[in-house]
Design an enzyme around this catalytic site. Structure first.
Site, PDB file in Angstrom:
ATOM      1  N   SER A  59       9.608  10.198  -7.992  1.00 14.15           N
ATOM      2  CA  SER A  59      10.736  11.128  -7.955  1.00 14.15           C
ATOM      3  C   SER A  59      11.661  10.838  -6.776  1.00 14.15           C
ATOM      4  CB  SER A  59      10.213  12.563  -7.853  1.00 14.15           C
ATOM      5  OG  SER A  59       9.466  12.708  -6.651  1.00 14.15           O
ATOM      6  N   HIS A 109       0.939   5.588   1.721  1.00 18.79           N
ATOM      7  CA  HIS A 109       0.319   6.903   1.957  1.00 18.79           C
ATOM      8  C   HIS A 109      -1.202   6.826   2.032  1.00 18.79           C
ATOM      9  CE1 HIS A 109       4.183   9.002   0.263  1.00 18.79           C
ATOM     10  NE2 HIS A 109       4.336   8.565   1.504  1.00 18.79           N
ATOM     11  N   ASN A 118       1.126   5.392  -3.943  1.00 20.06           N
ATOM     12  CA  ASN A 118      -0.121   5.845  -4.563  1.00 20.06           C
ATOM     13  C   ASN A 118      -1.333   5.509  -3.696  1.00 20.06           C
ATOM     14  OD1 ASN A 118       1.547   6.600  -6.581  1.00 20.06           O
ATOM     15  ND2 ASN A 118       0.996   4.964  -7.990  1.00 20.06           N
ATOM     16  N   GLY A 158       8.287   5.131 -11.503  1.00 17.25           N
ATOM     17  CA  GLY A 158       7.431   6.313 -11.514  1.00 17.25           C
ATOM     18  C   GLY A 158       7.371   7.087 -10.221  1.00 17.25           C
ATOM     19  N   CYS A 174     -13.219  10.380  16.126  1.00 17.25           N
ATOM     20  CA  CYS A 174     -13.493   9.025  16.627  1.00 17.25           C
ATOM     21  C   CYS A 174     -12.826   7.972  15.735  1.00 17.25           C
ATOM     22  CB  CYS A 174     -15.000   8.793  16.773  1.00 17.25           C
ATOM     23  SG  CYS A 174     -15.864   8.472  15.228  1.00 17.25           S
ATOM     24  N   ARG A 223     -10.282  14.557  -7.559  1.00 16.47           N
ATOM     25  CA  ARG A 223      -9.321  13.469  -7.773  1.00 16.47           C
ATOM     26  C   ARG A 223      -9.981  12.104  -7.589  1.00 16.47           C
ATOM     27  NH1 ARG A 223      -4.718  14.474  -3.907  1.00 16.47           N
ATOM     28  NH2 ARG A 223      -3.726  12.753  -4.967  1.00 16.47           N
ATOM     29  N   ASP A 253      -4.399   5.444  -5.203  1.00 14.38           N
ATOM     30  CA  ASP A 253      -5.462   5.240  -6.187  1.00 14.38           C
ATOM     31  C   ASP A 253      -6.015   3.817  -6.286  1.00 14.38           C
ATOM     32  OD1 ASP A 253      -3.472   3.858  -7.714  1.00 14.38           O
ATOM     33  OD2 ASP A 253      -2.945   5.680  -8.808  1.00 14.38           O
TER      34      ASP A 253
HETATM   35  C1  BJW Z   1       6.708   8.451 -14.916  1.00 16.23           C
HETATM   36  C2  BJW Z   1       5.726   8.542 -15.894  1.00 16.23           C
HETATM   37  C3  BJW Z   1       5.369   7.355 -16.579  1.00 16.23           C
HETATM   38  C4  BJW Z   1       5.997  10.505 -15.018  1.00 16.23           C
HETATM   39  N1  BJW Z   1       5.973   6.208 -16.277  1.00 16.23           N
HETATM   40  N2  BJW Z   1       7.304   7.307 -14.653  1.00 16.23           N
HETATM   41  C5  BJW Z   1      10.461  19.848   5.701  1.00 16.23           C
HETATM   42  C6  BJW Z   1       9.230  20.310   6.153  1.00 16.23           C
HETATM   43  C7  BJW Z   1       8.164  19.427   6.423  1.00 16.23           C
HETATM   44  C8  BJW Z   1       8.329  18.053   6.236  1.00 16.23           C
HETATM   45  C9  BJW Z   1       9.556  17.598   5.777  1.00 16.23           C
HETATM   46  C10 BJW Z   1      10.603  18.495   5.519  1.00 16.23           C
HETATM   47  N3  BJW Z   1      11.672  17.760   5.074  1.00 16.23           N
HETATM   48  C11 BJW Z   1      11.337  16.461   5.042  1.00 16.23           C
HETATM   49  C12 BJW Z   1      10.046  16.332   5.469  1.00 16.23           C
HETATM   50  C13 BJW Z   1       9.283  15.043   5.571  1.00 16.23           C
HETATM   51  C14 BJW Z   1       8.243  14.964   4.469  1.00 16.23           C
HETATM   52  C15 BJW Z   1       8.944  15.057   3.124  1.00 16.23           C
HETATM   53  O1  BJW Z   1       9.518  14.100   2.635  1.00 16.23           O
HETATM   54  N4  BJW Z   1       8.910  16.205   2.464  1.00 16.23           N
HETATM   55  C16 BJW Z   1       9.658  16.418   1.215  1.00 16.23           C
HETATM   56  C17 BJW Z   1       8.717  16.915   0.126  1.00 16.23           C
HETATM   57  C18 BJW Z   1      10.780  17.390   1.509  1.00 16.23           C
HETATM   58  N5  BJW Z   1       7.572  13.696   4.651  1.00 16.23           N
HETATM   59  C19 BJW Z   1       6.521  13.585   5.440  1.00 16.23           C
HETATM   60  O2  BJW Z   1       6.028  14.539   6.012  1.00 16.23           O
HETATM   61  C20 BJW Z   1       5.989  12.168   5.648  1.00 16.23           C
HETATM   62  N6  BJW Z   1       5.810  11.921   7.030  1.00 16.23           N
HETATM   63  C21 BJW Z   1       6.820  11.952   7.909  1.00 16.23           C
HETATM   64  O3  BJW Z   1       7.955  12.156   7.579  1.00 16.23           O
HETATM   65  O4  BJW Z   1       6.425  11.735   9.189  1.00 16.23           O
HETATM   66  C22 BJW Z   1       7.374  11.847  10.239  1.00 16.23           C
HETATM   67  C23 BJW Z   1       6.623  11.697  11.526  1.00 16.23           C
HETATM   68  C24 BJW Z   1       6.978  10.680  12.385  1.00 16.23           C
HETATM   69  C25 BJW Z   1       6.295  10.557  13.600  1.00 16.23           C
HETATM   70  C26 BJW Z   1       5.260  11.430  13.909  1.00 16.23           C
HETATM   71  C27 BJW Z   1       4.899  12.437  13.039  1.00 16.23           C
HETATM   72  C28 BJW Z   1       5.587  12.574  11.829  1.00 16.23           C
HETATM   73  C29 BJW Z   1       4.625  12.015   4.990  1.00 16.23           C
HETATM   74  C30 BJW Z   1       4.695  12.156   3.509  1.00 16.23           C
HETATM   75  C31 BJW Z   1       3.282  12.143   2.940  1.00 16.23           C
HETATM   76  C32 BJW Z   1       3.265  12.421   1.455  1.00 16.23           C
HETATM   77  N7  BJW Z   1       1.915  12.619   1.057  1.00 16.23           N
HETATM   78  C33 BJW Z   1       1.625  12.842  -0.351  1.00 16.23           C
HETATM   79  C34 BJW Z   1       0.115  13.189  -0.490  1.00 16.23           C
HETATM   80  C35 BJW Z   1      -0.717  11.924  -0.262  1.00 16.23           C
HETATM   81  C36 BJW Z   1      -2.165  12.155  -0.430  1.00 16.23           C
HETATM   82  C37 BJW Z   1      -2.567  12.629  -1.783  1.00 16.23           C
HETATM   83  O5  BJW Z   1      -2.228  12.054  -2.829  1.00 16.23           O
HETATM   84  O6  BJW Z   1      -3.248  13.636  -1.832  1.00 16.23           O
HETATM   85  O7  BJW Z   1       1.946  11.669  -1.105  1.00 16.23           O
HETATM   86  S1  BJW Z   1       2.690  14.060  -1.069  1.00 16.23           S
HETATM   87  C38 BJW Z   1       2.833  13.269  -2.642  1.00 16.23           C
HETATM   88  O8  BJW Z   1       4.216  12.909  -2.873  1.00 16.23           O
HETATM   89  C39 BJW Z   1       2.060  11.951  -2.519  1.00 16.23           C
HETATM   90  C40 BJW Z   1       2.986  10.988  -3.186  1.00 16.23           C
HETATM   91  O9  BJW Z   1       2.704   9.671  -2.757  1.00 16.23           O
HETATM   92  C41 BJW Z   1       4.340  11.481  -2.795  1.00 16.23           C
HETATM   93  C42 BJW Z   1       5.449  11.002  -3.682  1.00 16.23           C
HETATM   94  O10 BJW Z   1       5.311  11.484  -4.984  1.00 16.23           O
HETATM   95  P1  BJW Z   1       5.704  10.561  -6.215  1.00 16.23           P
HETATM   96  O11 BJW Z   1       4.822   9.386  -6.262  1.00 16.23           O
HETATM   97  O12 BJW Z   1       7.148  10.310  -6.209  1.00 16.23           O
HETATM   98  O13 BJW Z   1       5.271  11.492  -7.464  1.00 16.23           O
HETATM   99  P2  BJW Z   1       6.116  12.665  -8.173  1.00 16.23           P
HETATM  100  O14 BJW Z   1       5.141  13.478  -8.922  1.00 16.23           O
HETATM  101  O15 BJW Z   1       7.017  13.347  -7.255  1.00 16.23           O
HETATM  102  O16 BJW Z   1       7.039  11.866  -9.213  1.00 16.23           O
HETATM  103  C43 BJW Z   1       6.483  11.202 -10.350  1.00 16.23           C
HETATM  104  C44 BJW Z   1       7.623  10.537 -11.113  1.00 16.23           C
HETATM  105  O17 BJW Z   1       7.049   9.767 -12.158  1.00 16.23           O
HETATM  106  C45 BJW Z   1       8.589  11.526 -11.786  1.00 16.23           C
HETATM  107  O18 BJW Z   1       9.928  11.115 -11.481  1.00 16.23           O
HETATM  108  C46 BJW Z   1       8.309  11.370 -13.276  1.00 16.23           C
HETATM  109  O19 BJW Z   1       9.471  11.513 -14.091  1.00 16.23           O
HETATM  110  C47 BJW Z   1       7.789   9.961 -13.346  1.00 16.23           C
HETATM  111  N8  BJW Z   1       6.847   9.665 -14.447  1.00 16.23           N
HETATM  112  N9  BJW Z   1       5.272   9.824 -16.007  1.00 16.23           N
HETATM  113  C48 BJW Z   1       6.926   6.199 -15.367  1.00 16.23           C
HETATM  114  N10 BJW Z   1       4.377   7.364 -17.565  1.00 16.23           N
HETATM  115 ZN    ZN Z   2     -16.475  10.403  14.280  1.00 13.99          ZN
END
Ligand code: BJW
Ligand code: ZN
Length: 239
Positions: free
Chosen positions: A184, A115, A98, A182, A126, A67, A100
């Site tokens: 979800s 994120h 994002n 963009g 460290c 990636r 990126d």
């Molecule tokens: C277009 C298009 C075009 C297409 N033009 N549009 C149950 C179990 C465990 C955890 C949880 C749970 N329930 C809830 C949680 C919390 C969890 C969560 O939300 N989970 C859900 C999935 C249920 N959240 C977390 O864990 C977060 N942390 C947290 O809550 O901490 C609490 C805490 C407090 C104190 C101490 C300890 C903890 C952290 C969330 C981290 C998310 N990380 C990722 C990976 C990042 C690294 C990487 O990239 O590798 O982030 S996951 C992934 O999803 C990434 C994204 O930023 C994120 C959001 O996705 P996004 O951007 O919305 O993309 P898509 O693909 O979902 O949508 C794309 C959209 O674009 C679509 O709608 C298309 O239609 C559209 N589209 N082409 C315009 N051309």
């Molecule tokens: Zn180190």
């Protein structure tokens, strides 16, 4: 539709964009949950948690290296550029999920990376943190302290960087127009940002070819891609 939104933008003192993977889709970076989304191919829970990382750091790093290479070769698209152009004319803040860096490369200066960033790496033990744009010769890369380095991104179950999250909540709660592009809105806490904006009476606009979990809460929606819709919106705004 474009006329109404452009009017709201003209009237706004403060505009906030909330962006997700969809805005970079037309730069060749796959989304997560959409059509051709990354997680149709991979099991997220095997790759985007600290437990998965410790279980198989090499596998997780290989995924990130692929990636990183794709992202490094990608260019900001017309959607990113339209947002940075608007910043020259209005107060614009970008709250992005994002990792990126394409908003910054497009010229946006007020970007909050909720994120983390894929070009930053940090030590699992460290305080070491650095920006690395080249490939690693060995995976997983190892810190000078002898422990494993990891991408500086936020995995499931991890808290968002608290200073950035506080600023993002503040921006969301004080904007006049929020444009959600963009994403979800499936992931918390980032999906609360439109809720904070609405509580403050802001106009909510969605730019997404598909409906999302919060489409019903939006005031105005453009069902089109970011790279098509945002330059059009800017052109109407400037008329
Ligand atoms: C277009 C298009 C075009 C297409 N033009 N549009 C149950 C179990 C465990 C955890 C949880 C749970 N329930 C809830 C949680 C919390 C969890 C969560 O939300 N989970 C859900 C999935 C249920 N959240 C977390 O864990 C977060 N942390 C947290 O809550 O901490 C609490 C805490 C407090 C104190 C101490 C300890 C903890 C952290 C969330 C981290 C998310 N990380 C990722 C990976 C990042 C690294 C990487 O990239 O590798 O982030 S996951 C992934 O999803 C990434 C994204 O930023 C994120 C959001 O996705 P996004 O951007 O919305 O993309 P898509 O693909 O979902 O949508 C794309 C959209 O674009 C679509 O709608 C298309 O239609 C559209 N589209 N082409 C315009 N051309
Ligand atoms: Zn180190």
């Amino acid at each position: 539709m474009f006329d109404i939104i452009a009017d709201r933008l003209r009237q706004a003192e403060k505009i906030v964009f909330v962006t997700g993977a969809g805005i970079s889709q037309e730069s060749g970076i796959p989304t997560f949950r959409g059509k051709d989304g990354l997680w149709r191919k991979y099991d997220a829970m095997k790759l985007a948690t600290i437990e998965a990382f410790y279980e198989n750091p090499k596998l997780v790093w290989e995924w990130y290296e692929e990636r990183r290479n794709n992202i490094m070769a990608a260019k900001p698209n017309a959607g990113h550029l339209a947002i940075s152009e608007l910043e020259k004319l209005k107060s614009v803040h970008v709250l992005t999920q994002n990792i990126d860096g394409l908003h910054q490369r497009a010229g946006s200066t007020q970007v909050y990376e909720l994120h983390g960033s894929i070009i930053t790496i940090k030590c699992t033990v460290c305080d070491f943190k650095d920006i690395i744009t080249t490939s690693f010769s060995q995976l997983p890369p190892i810190c000078k302290c002898g422990n494993i380095l990891r991408p500086d991104v936020v995995w499931f179950g991890e808290p968002l960087p608290q200073d950035i999250w506080q600023d993002a909540m503040q921006q969301a709660s004080s904007c006049d127009v929020m444009v959600v592009v963009g994403t979800s809105l499936a992931v918390s806490p980032a999906n609360l940002l439109p809720v904070y904006a609405k509580q403050n009476g802001a106009t909510l606009v969605e730019v997404n070819p598909e409906e999302t979990l919060m489409s019903a809460d939006m005031d105005l929606s453009i069902r089109s891609s970011a790279a098509k819709a945002l330059p059009n919106l800017l052109a109407v705004f400037q008329r």
